[in-house]
Scaffold this active site. Structure first.
Site: not given
Length: 705
Positions: A84, A310, A320
């Protein structure tokens, strides 16, 4: 007595007779070797090829990814990397990139770069550009670059088809009501459908078109899939398919007032692009059920989804929200600051793309999360650089040494190899003159027995110089007390007298105007951005405060009032990774966050009594920033070989770094002998060079987290 005498009597040993040796027979003559005819010479490794390099395709040949291929050995392998575009990718994403692009390449297939641009409130053009550049930098070329938004018309048609199949309905419930329908905050209560679930198909279709036409504001209406509350998987509890967002889209403008969710979009775009293997992280393992359900219900081609663990580097900051605060408060320069583990930050720091891919390959792929200490990542980078970059002499904190028994115009040109292990790197020439620079740490005012470098009366060797120097005197600054100059003599023995080999050799850089030596630079040495104190809390306690993101870059819209995920306390928190690890309370909106309880409301604690764990993460955030995360050496000097290293960059010329490509200044990499590995920084100008330390020569236990 007689018996005792017999016991004491010892018979003499019988001498052994040696058997005669047979006469030696003459050896038959060796057969003559056949002449070598048309034998090809041994292939030399290209310059910069790591010795005994690990097989770069090993993770596709065995283990999890090999099993995935055997499960569905398609004639044409098609994968996708679907980030994204709402932020910069970090080190965790490198694994998803390497797996999806590498799996397709290994099997002779194709991989799409698909931007999942279904949330216009969070997406910016700079993120599209940065993601494309990172993928190419890692050495991968997408079969095509696509956008989920290109399929908005087709997705809308399929949403109407789902309603007509009585498998979707328009819901007007609040976030709190939806949460209760799904068993409450802990998911342990009774589950039941909302009152709109049984509304007539035609009514839901009319309401959905009303959503499309702008009748409803955000959070007033949702299109939900009619799945099964009896299923034990939360991903089957009537997920949201469409929501209202009053935000123009960067590609479609103001055409749409409703946007599809990830759960509706992803599997259908996979189907449109004929993806054979949809490879994602294990945070999506529950989503496989809804993925398959939607494709089967709409009777479209269903790709095979499989999930891998992961990549997580302990002690690193990837959020972020927190990085944005670091930037706004001036702790770091930007998203590409070399202290960050964003991929743009690692690139600027000088980490080669091949080193990142080598690290991922070295870890292998399984369904388990790879929780790796950052020191192991740096060790992997260090091994890669050892074989692929040249060596130069660099002095971080120089002090001049005047060799008094050499003439003022003394000049020798010393030939040095760029690499003692790789002759293909070539050689270069450096001057040796009466005045040289050594590092301040290589001189000691008062000698000691356990010190082997330069000190008054003690000799030390200079790298590649035949004879040592011995310090005689030194000068200090009266104000600071620092040594400003050392006087020494060149200890060349008289003819016929053997030289006593010094116990240590140090790097040096000579002063020579003719050769443009020394080359001056500012050197930035990076340490851990975070202090050990409370690192675990600051890097893992904000799953309810950040957008939820997996390694592919997926972020579930915080304005979507569904709770489509496992119970938060069953999901391992990891920054923005871990789709669905948020509560329905996040429906306050994408610009709002879940509020921590007011101070003093925590049981048994007042304002001053809260522990680090009990504090809202931002309270302890600044407390863990390392004030020495960057140390600057403004007056460093380097030998003149640096100019050739810059001219011949990239080092190494691999992956997405080529001479004819978009290789940046960071591709001028080298090992500063006895110091560290360095790369040129983008802040460099014609008048001032700036170098970044990539990694130290060996792990510094004192700076490890």
């Amino acid at each position: 007595m007689a018996d005792d005498a017999e016991k004491d009597t010892k018979l003499p040993l019988r001498p052994k007779e040696k058997a005669p040796r047979p006469p030696k027979q003459a050896k038959p003559p060796k057969p003559l070797k056949e002449p070598r005819v048309n034998v090809p010479p041994k292939e030399k490794k290209p310059a910069g090829e790591p010795a005994a390099a690990a097989d770069p395709d090993s993770m596709f040949k065995e283990g999890f990814l090999s099993d995935v291929f055997r499960e569905k050995p398609s004639e044409r392998i098609v994968t996708r990397f679907p980030p994204e575009p709402n932020g910069y990718l970090h080190i965790g994403h490198s694994k998803a990139i390497a797996i999806n692009f590498g799996f397709a390449r290994y099997h002779g297939g194709d991989c799409y770069l698909r931007f999942d641009d279904t949330n216009p409130e969070a997406e910016e053009e700079k993120y599209f550009t940065a993601i494309k550049e990172v993928v190419e930098w890692l050495g991968f070329k997408p079969h095509d670059t696509t956008y989920s938004s290109d399929n908005f018309d087709k997705l809308y048609e399929l949403a109407e088809a789902l309603i007509l199949k009585n498998k979707a309905y328009v819901c007007h419930c609040s976030a709190a009501e939806i949460n209760l329908q799904r068993g409450g905050p802990d998911r342990r209560g009774p589950r039941y459908g909302c009152p709109h679930r049984t509304r007539p198909t035609e009514e839901s279709l009319d309401e959905f078109r009303a959503m499309r036409d702008g009748k409803y504001k955000p959070k007033e209406a949702l299109l939900r899939m009619k799945q099964s509350y009896e299923d034990g998987n939360p991903q089957m509890w009537d997920l949201t398919a469409y929501r209202v967002l009053e935000q123009p889209h960067h590609r479609t403008g103001s055409k749409w007032k409703i946007y599809p969710t990830y759960d509706f979009t992803h599997c259908l775009c996979d189907s449109f692009e004929s993806i054979s293997h949809s490879l994602c992280t294990t945070e999506f393992i529950n989503s496989r059920a809804s993925y398959d359900w939607l494709c089967d219900t709409l009777e479209v081609y269903r790709p095979m989804q499989r999930e891998f663990g992961r990549l997580s580097l302990e002690g690193t900051l990837l959020s972020k929200r927190k990085i944005a605060r670091l930037i706004s408060e001036g702790h770091v320069r930007g998203w590409d600051d070399p202290r960050l583990f964003t991929l743009v930050g690692l690139r600027r720091r000088g980490v080669p793309p091949g080193a990142i891919l080598s690290f991922v390959n070295e870890l292998g792929v399984s369904t388990a999360t790879s929780k790796i200490q950052s020191a192991r990542f740096e060790n992997s980078v260090r091994r890669y650089l050892e074989q692929t970059v040249p060596r130069l002499m660099l002095v971080l904190d120089p002090i001049p040494v005047v060799i008094e028994n050499l003439p003022e115009d003394h000049l020798e040109e010393i030939e040095l190899p760029f690499s003692p292990k790789n002759p293909e790197f070539g050689q270069h020439v450096v001057p040796f003159t009466r005045t040289i620079y050594i590092d301040r740490s290589d001189f000691k005012e008062v000698d000691s027995k356990d010190y082997f470098r330069l000190a008054p009366g003690k000799p030390v060797g200079l790298f590649k110089i035949p004879f040592p120097i011995r310090a005689t005197t030194f000068t200090k600054d009266a104000t600071t007390g620092e040594v400003t100059e050392v006087r020494a003599v060149y200890e060349k023995p008289e003819e016929g007298v053997a030289m006593k080999k010094p116990k240590a050799y140090i790097q040096w850089v000579a002063e020579s105007a003719k050769h443009g030596s020394p080359v001056k630079a500012e050197v930035r040495v990076f340490n851990s951005l975070l202090l050990p104190k409370n690192v675990k809390e600051i890097t893992s306690t904000d799953v309810l405060l950040d957008s939820v993101k997996d390694e592919e870059g997926k972020t579930e819209d915080a304005g979507d009032p569904r709770a489509d995920a496992p119970v938060p306390d069953t999901v391992e928190p990891h920054e923005e990774d871990g789709k669905g690890s948020f509560s329905a309370d996040a429906a306050a909106g994408p610009t709002e966050s879940v509020k921590a309880p007011p101070e003093g409301e925590k049981k048994g604690k007042g304002k001053k009594g809260k522990s680090a764990k009990e504090k809202e993460p931002l309270e302890v955030f600044v407390d863990v920033v390392n004030p020495r995360s960057e140390e600057i050496y403004p007056n460093a000097v380097i030998e003149t070989g640096l100019e050739e290293v810059r001219r011949r960059a990239p080092w190494p010329e691999r992956e997405g770094e080529t001479k004819g490509g978009s290789a940046g200044p960071e591709t001028a990499r080298f090992q500063g002998m006895r110091v560290a590995y360095f790369a040129l920084d983008s802040d460099s100008t014609e008048g001032k060079l700036v170098l970044n330390r990539i990694v130290s020569l060996k792990e510094d236990a004192g700076k490890a987290l």
